[in-house]
Design an enzyme around this catalytic site. Structure first.
Site, short mmCIF file in Angstrom:
data_model
loop_
_atom_site.label_atom_id
_atom_site.label_comp_id
_atom_site.label_asym_id
_atom_site.label_seq_id
_atom_site.Cartn_x
_atom_site.Cartn_y
_atom_site.Cartn_z
N GLY A 1 0.83 -1.20 0.00
CA GLY A 1 0.00 0.00 0.00
C GLY A 1 0.86 1.25 0.00
N GLY B 1 0.80 5.59 1.07
CA GLY B 1 0.14 6.67 1.79
C GLY B 1 0.73 8.00 1.39
N GLY B 2 0.38 9.04 2.19
CA GLY B 2 0.84 10.37 1.85
C GLY B 2 2.34 10.52 1.86
CG MET B 3 4.48 10.09 5.49
SD MET B 3 5.07 11.00 6.93
CE MET B 3 4.60 9.90 8.26
N GLY B 4 4.47 7.60 2.94
CA GLY B 4 5.17 6.33 3.04
C GLY B 4 4.64 5.26 2.12
CG ASP C 1 -7.21 8.97 11.00
OD1 ASP C 1 -8.36 9.42 10.81
OD2 ASP C 1 -6.45 8.65 10.07
#
Length: 732
Positions: free
Chosen positions: A84, A86-89, A198
């Site tokens: 997967g 994400g925004g930074m990883g 979250d």
């Protein structure tokens, strides 16, 4: 506080936020508040320059390579495929070479290596998650960096499905089970000073083997730091008002409780609490705490709205309080289901006045009330069942049974109670008037008296010849006692209740038998066998008196038997038969006290019987009868403690019964009575475990009972009792 369900639907753009709230959102979120991102996507804003993480962590270089690259032989992590982004990883499926296991490896994207803010945030995420050692939180294995400076951390690879993907396909009960497990993880994090911020179905992973794991702790903050330097963030369609308007110091465990309530709201209604077209609009809706309208009503929606209160002070104070509210709902639901099943049994019982179905319905309604004391339907059903059960007993002439059924709640059953009492009195009067039937009883009595007379003649003849033929006399005395004992057996076991006036005849015969034995005792006081027979006769009188409802006479007879057996056991300690008979009489007396509600004296008799039986088993462990009787007494003691609501003591008593019967079943597998007794003990312990929320133990007990009863039905297919008991266990 319950929210108003008539407000404007969230996402309605026809109204305008108050200037103060709008300004706060603009000031806090800046450009992020105007983006057209998905409302269910995580968004963040850094409020100030990031500070280095306070955790004492060491980031060492690790040798990491792609699977396609040549292996130099010292690789520590081999990256196989992307799981997967994400925004930074990026999350990879990787192999940890040191122990040869598959892990999930989260790594900062290329190009972020020089971003100190992103690095600090990444390390903080790894450090916070690594501190949370809990079954519902993914464990962190390692933190390091590649040779080109990219940070990563390795964690357990979870094979499963995001909750979001299957939430709609799962039942309410299944989703509530997942939510409770999520709440367990959140409560643990709060105990360690960590707030997730979250929580949403997308961030919950359901493993292949029932695991529930809370993921993505990237927004987590330590409450001890007041959120300083953490920035602000969350998922708009779930966010609490203070998560939108800030400041970060206003965010705490109460914010996670709001998010748990938001998930519950989505479980019940099918939508998250805030809806809008864009993330910016959704932030506005969340800031005003506008909850998506729903037509759903009931206990669960009230729990969700309580957690979604605008003011943190009006929400549940702790995650545990939120969980307790859901568990109360679940117990209410189980109570309602139990009452419904009991209602079905009652309807079937009414078709043919079946006692067994009435009894099952009665137990079902009582169980429903135990689960939820305020279940008015169950209470009404219990009253209706008692009335119908007692009416069936009245129709069948079982007046004593009917009175015992309504006796537990006399105020609700005055009418049927009076009818039963009138019928009982009429029956007794009719029996007194039927003089002619006495001849039938007298004929039977005459036959039994003849047996006694012959026995007495034998004894007198034996006594006259005693000096010359003592050995023959003793044999004939034994034969005489056997004849009388057989007569007593016939008196005790014949079903003569339907013959009017037979009760007085039976009592008369038993008293004559006692006179017979007492004569032996007077003439040969040193002969222990005579006292044994007398004690046994007293025991028989106790049995029959109890059967006839004469508790006082039964009490007196059992006590006389106990006194004689105590003397014999004391005088002849090397003959265990006397201790065995003593324990048997004490057990029967305990049963008498239990049936009349004298719990204290019943317990005392059972415990005395168990003391005798335990010594017998310890002395002669290979004698099956001793273990059987000890198991029977332990089982009866369990019934007593259960009726006294002393559940732990009841469980201990059933444990002893199960231990003894299991030993017998292993050594004497052919004995069906032992298997049936063991099945009943497992069934009753299953009831206890179920009633105290030990559901796994209850299931195991039910499984054991089912296996034993299946063996019994196979061995004796014509025995309906085994089939009925098997059906009862399967139902429970």
């Amino acid at each position: 506080m319950r929210q108003d369900k008539t407000h404007l639907r969230a996402g309605d753009t026809t109204h305008v936020l108050p200037d103060e709230i709008a300004a706060t959102i603009q000031r806090t979120w800046g450009e992020a508040a105007n983006v057209s991102a998905r409302i269910d996507a995580t968004i963040t804003v850094q409020l100030m320059p990031a500070t280095p993480p306070k955790q004492n962590v060491v980031v060492s270089e690790r040798r990491v390579r792609d699977a396609e690259q040549p292996d130099p032989g010292d690789t520590e992590y081999e990256l196989n495929r992307v799981l997967g982004r994400g925004g930074m990883g990026v999350v990879y499926q990787a192999r940890q070479a040191s122990i040869g296991r598959s892990v999930a490896l989260k790594m900062l994207k290329s190009g972020t290596g020089g971003d100190v803010r992103q690095q600090h945030k990444f390390i903080e995420e790894a450090a916070v998650t690594g501190e949370l050692d809990h079954p519902n939180i993914v464990p962190i294995y390692d933190l390091g960096q590649t040779s080109d400076g990219r940070l990563f951390y390795a964690m357990k690879q979870v094979r499963g499905t995001p909750w979001k993907d299957v939430l709609r396909q799962r039942t309410m009960a299944e989703n509530l089970h997942v939510l409770i497990r999520v709440a367990d993880a959140v409560a643990f994090a709060h105990s360690r000073g960590v707030v997730h911020r979250d929580l949403k179905p997308e961030n919950i992973m359901l493993g292949e083997f029932g695991e529930v794991l809370v993921m993505d702790w990237g927004l987590a903050i330590a409450t001890s730091a007041g959120g300083v330097g953490a920035g602000i963030g969350g998922t708009p369609c779930y966010m609490a008002p203070e998560m939108v308007t800030g400041p970060t110091s206003a965010i705490g465990p109460h914010s996670d409780i709001y998010l748990l309530g938001a998930i519950l709201y989505e479980i019940v209604t099918g939508t998250p609490p805030h809806l809008a077209e864009t993330a910016a609009q959704c932030l506005s809706v969340a800031a005003r705490n506008e909850i998506t309208p729903t037509t759903q009503e009931g206990e669960l929606i009230d729990i969700a709205l309580h957690a979604l209160a605008t003011s943190p002070a009006e929400r549940y104070r702790t995650v545990q309080e939120f969980q307790a509210a859901i568990r109360r709902y679940e117990s209410h639901t189980e109570s309602i289901a139990a009452a419904a099943r009991a209602g079905e049994e009652l309807a079937k019982a009414a078709e043919n006045n079946a006692y067994d179905r009435f009894a099952t319905a009665l137990f079902g309604f009582q169980n429903a009330i135990e689960l939820w004391d305020s279940n008015t339907d169950a209470r009404a059903g219990l009253t209706k069942t008692r009335t119908a059960y007692a009416t069936a007993a009245l129709d069948k002439g079982d007046y004593d049974l009917g009175l015992s059924i309504v006796g537990a709640d006399p105020d609700q059953h005055q009418g049927i109670r009076q009818r039963l009492q009138d019928a009982q009195q009429e029956r007794n009067a009719r029996q007194q008037r039927l003089r002619s039937v006495r001849r039938t009883a007298a004929g039977l009595a005459l036959g039994l008296v003849v047996v006694m007379s012959v026995a007495l003649v034998w004894i007198m003849r034996a006594e006259r010849r005693a000096r010359e033929q003592r050995d023959i006399a003793r044999v004939q005395q034994q034969l005489a006692r056997d004849a009388v004992d057989q007569m007593l057996t016939e008196v005790g076991e014949q079903q003569l209740e339907d013959v009017p006036q037979m009760e007085s005849v039976r009592r008369s015969l038993l008293n004559k038998a006692l006179t017979f034995y007492l004569r032996f005792l007077d003439e040969q006081p040193e002969d222990p066998s005579v006292r044994v027979e007398t004690a046994r006769a007293y025991h028989r009188v106790g049995d029959i008196s109890k059967m006839l409802g004469r508790q006082r006479e039964a009490d007196e007879a059992y006590h006389r038997a106990i006194t004689l057996f105590e003397q014999l056991a004391s005088e002849f300690p090397d003959q265990p038969i006397y201790a065995q008979r003593l324990a048997e009489s004490q057990n029967f007396l305990g049963e008498l006290y239990r049936t009349i509600g004298d719990s204290e004296r019943a317990e005392a008799q059972y415990l005395q019987a168990l003391g005798q039986q335990r010594r017998l088993v310890e002395t002669s462990p290979l004698v099956p009868a001793y273990r059987q009787e000890m198991a029977r007494t332990s089982y009866n003691l369990g019934l007593l403690y259960w009726s006294m609501n002393q559940r732990e003591k009841a469980r201990d008593a059933y444990d002893r019964a199960i231990d003894e019967l299991s030993t017998l079943v292993e050594s004497q597998g052919h004995d069906l009575a032992n298997k049936q007794g063991l099945a009943r003990a497992y069934l009753n312990r299953g009831f206890l475990n179920r009633g105290t929320d030990r559901l796994e133990q209850a299931r195991q007990d039910y499984d054991q009972a089912i296996a034993l009863l299946k063996e019994l039905t196979h061995a004796a297919p014509k025995t309906a009792e085994y089939k009925y008991e098997l059906a009862t266990v399967l139902n429970n």
